[in-house]
Design a protein around this motif. Structure first.
Motif, short mmCIF file in Angstrom:
data_model
loop_
_atom_site.label_atom_id
_atom_site.label_comp_id
_atom_site.label_asym_id
_atom_site.label_seq_id
_atom_site.Cartn_x
_atom_site.Cartn_y
_atom_site.Cartn_z
N ASP A 1 84.33 64.23 -97.85
CA ASP A 1 84.64 64.06 -96.43
C ASP A 1 86.10 64.44 -96.16
N ASP A 2 86.35 64.89 -94.95
CA ASP A 2 87.72 65.28 -94.55
C ASP A 2 88.39 64.10 -93.85
N SER B 1 85.96 76.62 -95.79
CA SER B 1 85.31 75.33 -95.98
C SER B 1 84.01 75.23 -95.21
N ARG C 1 89.98 65.70 -101.16
CA ARG C 1 89.44 65.63 -99.80
C ARG C 1 89.01 67.01 -99.31
N ASN C 2 87.91 67.06 -98.52
CA ASN C 2 87.47 68.28 -97.83
C ASN C 2 87.25 69.44 -98.80
N THR C 3 86.45 69.21 -99.84
CA THR C 3 86.25 70.20 -100.89
C THR C 3 84.80 70.18 -101.37
#
Length: 463
Positions: free
Chosen positions: A96-97, A212, A143-145
């Motif tokens: 999650d971002d 992303s 994060r965000n990956t």
């Protein structure tokens, strides 16, 4: 989204795209199944939390794994439509971002015997057992990956498969659920084998690729079904061409074709000094890191990959090292046909980036040596020009056909003033440009991602 950490989540996966290649049968030879990749996305997922034992999280946008409180995630995949043996199955999950989604332990992924649990019915009190073999685990997650787990040992064909995720860390990780759309859990299944290329060579690719989002996965799926050499027209890994950008965005998508890729760099790749992330990732296939330009042959064609980040390589002007190298390289070639590719387009109708005059001397050198095709990116759209001279005027005798193929995955741009010799344009469709290189001609085909219908194709003789 609120931060919720869980160690098991459940997702039912449905078919969203598939690419298949048929191989013709020669007399007396059995047909060979080409490699085909099918991507499934989650249709159900949930997690459970021992601090809220009777709560169901089936409609949450987040999946958590943690050991304090204990949270578990359950994933369910329904695979159908496969007709060949599974050669690879990869589970892809996206963190999650939000602050705190990162963790020193991304969780352990195990198969499950229970495939009948309900996304909206599972709670801590009635959760199914995570009772199967360990499929893999993730260490530190950012994060965000995107992250990938090989589940080939479990997903062996059509059927329903459940996977549970647990964590031994009190610093849990948070993943996106199917409710997020583009970053929902994915199952990427490859079947069959890739036969050696036959017939005329193929050069296929695009620019402005890995982000992303999900469009890069869709264009990578196209490549799964097209044999040949893959080119890139720059801006390979957003946002900055760092090593982590290549690891997180390019490698899980276009990276599965790395061994057959001959890239070129873009300005975003040079956001990292010396484009070191780009050169370290592609290695020898990217040429000398001090130059970033090189050439090779495919059949009857000479192929030139240039570096339009002119300030990084001593300029692109007449007499510059790259321009002089290009003229010598073209003079030495014995091939009757020539194609070149780089990032910044000399001609474009895009509104975001105008025509790049700095690469003009490179275009002139190619024109002087009777080149046939130039492909660029930078503007995130597709455009095809009529054969034109270095000034952009129509030239049906010796003109070079220019393409802009910035459709590899990054967000698409709008058009502005239309160039008078622009023949085809589209800015609503991601896809790849496929060039079939015949002995004295070429066929171009714009291949759209699954769910889109725009195409463009034709054939032209070499000079």
């Amino acid at each position: 989204m609120s931060r919720r950490k869980a160690a098991v989540s459940a997702a039912v996966i449905s078919l969203v795209s598939a690419t298949t290649v048929a191989v013709l049968t020669s007399a007396g030879i059995a047909p060979v199944a080409a490699a085909a990749t099918t991507t499934f996305t989650a249709v159900a997922d949930t997690h459970v939390d021992n601090s809220a034992a009777s709560t169901n999280y089936g409609t949450s946008g987040q999946l958590g794994v943690d050991n304090s409180p204990i949270k578990r995630t359950f994933l369910k995949f329904t695979v159908s439509g496969l007709t060949e043996t599974v050669s690879s199955a990869k589970l892809r999950v996206h963190t999650d971002d939000v602050a705190g989604a990162e963790s020193d332990n991304g969780g352990t992924f195990r198969s499950m015997s229970n495939t009948t649990w309900s996304e909206t019915g599972v709670t801590w009190n009635n959760q199914p057992a995570i009772d199967g073999a360990t499929l893999g685990s993730l260490g530190s997650v950012a994060r965000n990956t995107w992250y990938e787990i090989d589940v080939t040992s479990y997903v062996t064909g059509n059927g329903t498969f459940s996977i549970g995720v647990t964590s031994a860390s009190s610093n849990g990780a948070d993943y996106d659920s199917r409710e997020t759309g583009a970053t929902a859990p994915q199952l990427v299944v490859t079947t069959g084998t890739t036969p050696p290329p036959s017939g005329d060579p193929v050069l296929v690719g695009a620019g402005d690729i890995a982000t992303s989002g999900s469009a890069d996965s869709a264009t990578a799926n196209l490549l799964d079904g097209i044999s040949g050499t893959v080119f890139t027209a720059g801006d390979n890994a957003y946002p900055d061409g760092t090593a982590s950008d290549f690891t997180n965005y390019y490698n899980p998508t276009w990276g599965r074709h790395k061994a057959r890729t001959r890239p070129s760099p873009g300005n975003h790749d040079y956001h990292t000094p010396g484009a070191s992330g780009y050169f370290n990732y592609f290695g020898a296939n990217a040429g000398d890191p001090a130059k970033g330009y090189y050439s090779y042959d495919l059949g009857n064609w000479h192929v030139v990959a240039l570096n339009s980040n002119c300030s990084a390589v001593g300029g692109c002007g007449a007499g510059s090292p790259q321009e002089q190298w290009l003229r010598a390289d073209l003079a030495a070639s014995t091939k009757p046909c020539t194609v070149a590719y780089w990032h910044h387009p000399r001609f474009t109708s895009g509104s975001t980036h105008g025509p790049n005059t700095a690469v003009g001397p490179l275009v002139q050198a190619l024109y002087d040596n009777n080149a046939d095709v130039i492909v660029a990116g930078h503007n995130h759209q597709y455009e095809r020009f009529a054969p034109i001279n270095p000034s952009g005027a129509l030239d049906t005798a010796r003109g070079i056909r220019h393409f802009v193929a910035g459709t590899g995955g990054a967000g698409l741009y709008s058009f502005g003033t239309i160039h008078p010799n622009s023949q085809a344009r589209n800015n609503t469709t991601h896809g790849v440009l496929k060039l079939t290189l015949h002995s004295n001609s070429y066929t171009w085909e714009f291949k759209p991602v699954a769910g889109k219908t725009y195409t463009d194709s034709g054939t032209t003789s070499c000079h």
